[in-house]
Write a protein that holds these residues in place. Structure first.
Motif, PDB file in Angstrom:
ATOM      1  N   VAL A 281       0.876  -1.167   0.000  1.00  0.00           N
ATOM      2  CA  VAL A 281       0.000   0.000   0.000  1.00  0.00           C
ATOM      3  C   VAL A 281       0.913   1.216   0.000  1.00  0.00           C
ATOM      4  O   VAL A 281       1.861   1.283   0.786  1.00  0.00           O
ATOM      5  CB  VAL A 281      -0.924   0.034   1.237  1.00  0.00           C
ATOM      6  N   VAL A 297      -1.891  -1.039  -3.852  1.00  0.00           N
ATOM      7  CA  VAL A 297      -3.025  -0.162  -3.588  1.00  0.00           C
ATOM      8  C   VAL A 297      -2.460   1.239  -3.371  1.00  0.00           C
ATOM      9  O   VAL A 297      -1.638   1.445  -2.475  1.00  0.00           O
ATOM     10  CB  VAL A 297      -3.805  -0.604  -2.344  1.00  0.00           C
ATOM     11  N   ALA A 310      -7.128   1.536   3.484  1.00  0.00           N
ATOM     12  CA  ALA A 310      -6.458   0.611   2.570  1.00  0.00           C
ATOM     13  C   ALA A 310      -5.675  -0.445   3.337  1.00  0.00           C
ATOM     14  O   ALA A 310      -5.699  -1.635   2.987  1.00  0.00           O
ATOM     15  CB  ALA A 310      -5.541   1.378   1.625  1.00  0.00           C
ATOM     16  N   GLN A 320      -7.353 -10.488  -1.150  1.00  0.00           N
ATOM     17  CA  GLN A 320      -6.720  -9.284  -1.687  1.00  0.00           C
ATOM     18  C   GLN A 320      -5.220  -9.312  -1.450  1.00  0.00           C
ATOM     19  O   GLN A 320      -4.437  -8.944  -2.336  1.00  0.00           O
ATOM     20  CB  GLN A 320      -7.313  -8.021  -1.064  1.00  0.00           C
TER      21      GLN A 320
END
Length: 351
Positions: A281, A297, A310, A320
């Motif tokens: 992320v 992300v 997130a 994910q």
């Protein structure tokens, strides 16, 4: 071909890049001389190589006149001089005065107050108009150089650090850190400096509503004591580890690797995380998206809530996490290699 590599004081990233470039050029048979502050010699060359000390300060200083003379002397017999960084580039342009081909790589977008931005704009115009080629480590730096008058500007290739495999299992690393195998864990590897968005990190950590969550911050720098104090006073679940030599182990032990930077070029820590198949992320800062594409992300810079959300989603959604890890392994195979960098530079140097 006789090449002079020039750099100023460096916290590590630029020096490591110059070290890699120097090693590749030397192995390819080019004659390379490195010019820069004495403090970077061991990082760039280790125990060997040709080096001339030129003390390039990180801000305007009376010693700049001395540095210009020394750079002119170092470049006297060179076929090309390649400077790294805005100040090193500007001093090199002033030293060489078009007698030798000059290439400048811009590694950072100046971050700071009005005075810093004003000085940086002046130096940027000196570099753009005086260098034969300006390379930028991200698209926004290339666009900036063009807007300042660069005759030729293109994106520099910056390969990921040499891959280092973890020397132990994630469970062993967690145990050494006093963490359970199932602790929800985020890891950030960064220099503790304003560019890295560490205030966002601490605020976002408090918003990750996952029981038992821990966020490890590995690195040192001028903001280390400030970040420690901020985390302690806010009660955020952040542990500042300081400088670490076990970065691959920390990344492998993480459920999610996070970058909170305000600006990045081609972030080496993110590239290293992708190389180790981590779920990433990151803030959508500078050239980060150019590195990750869809293998991370991405959230807006400085958006604490979006970042916290997130991270929470990755921590709580196994599917994910696995998709991001698979995408990371695919993406790293597409990133530039040292051989790609060598090909680009030799093409630019010989024109």
């Amino acid at each position: 071909m006789r090449v002079v590599q020039v750099l100023g004081s460096s916290a590590g990233g630029v020096a490591r890049h110059v070290a890699q470039v120097t090693a590749e050029l030397t192995a390819a048979g080019e004659q390379v001389l490195v010019a820069g502050p004495s403090s970077v010699r061991s990082t760039v060359l280790g125990d060997g190589g040709r080096f001339v000390p030129v003390e390039i300060a990180d801000r305007p200083h009376a010693s700049d006149l001395v540095a210009i003379r020394e750079l002119a002397r170092a470049a006297r017999d060179a076929d090309v001089v390649h400077a790294h960084g805005l100040r090193a580039g500007a001093l090199t342009v002033l030293a060489v005065r078009r007698r030798t081909r000059v290439v400048v790589t811009l590694h950072n977008l100046p971050v700071g107050g009005r005075a810093i931005r004003t000085v940086s704009a002046v130096l940027g115009r000196v570099v753009a108009r005086g260098a034969d080629v300006v390379l930028g480590v991200s698209g926004d730096l290339v666009a900036l150089a063009r807007s300042q008058g660069a005759r030729r500007a293109e994106r520099a290739l910056v390969p990921a650090p040499a891959r280092r495999e973890p020397g132990q299992t994630p469970a062993q690393t967690r145990a050494e850190l006093g963490l359970a195998a199932d602790t929800p864990l985020a890891v950030t590897v960064a220099r503790l400096a304003p560019q890295k968005g560490l205030d966002t990190l601490v605020r976002a950590a408090s918003g990750v509503t996952v029981p038992g969550f821990v966020w490890l911050l590995a690195g040192d720098g001028p903001l280390e004591s400030e970040v420690r104090a901020q985390a302690e006073s806010s009660g955020a679940p952040v542990r500042v580890l300081g400088r670490r030599e076990d970065v691959p182990e920390l990344i492998a032990a993480a459920d999610v690797v996070v970058s909170t930077a305000v600006w990045e070029g081609q972030p080496l820590a993110v590239q290293e995380a992708l190389g180790l198949g981590a779920a990433v992320v990151a803030t959508d800062a500078g050239g980060t998206r150019e590195v990750t594409e869809d293998a991370a992300v991405l959230v807006p810079v400085g958006d604490d809530d979006a970042l916290a959300t997130a991270i929470r989603d990755v921590l709580t959604d196994h599917d994910q996490r696995e998709r991001l890890r698979a995408a990371a392994r695919d993406r790293v195979a597409q990133l530039p290699t040292p051989a790609d960098v060598l090909t680009q530079l030799r093409s630019i140097y010989r024109v």
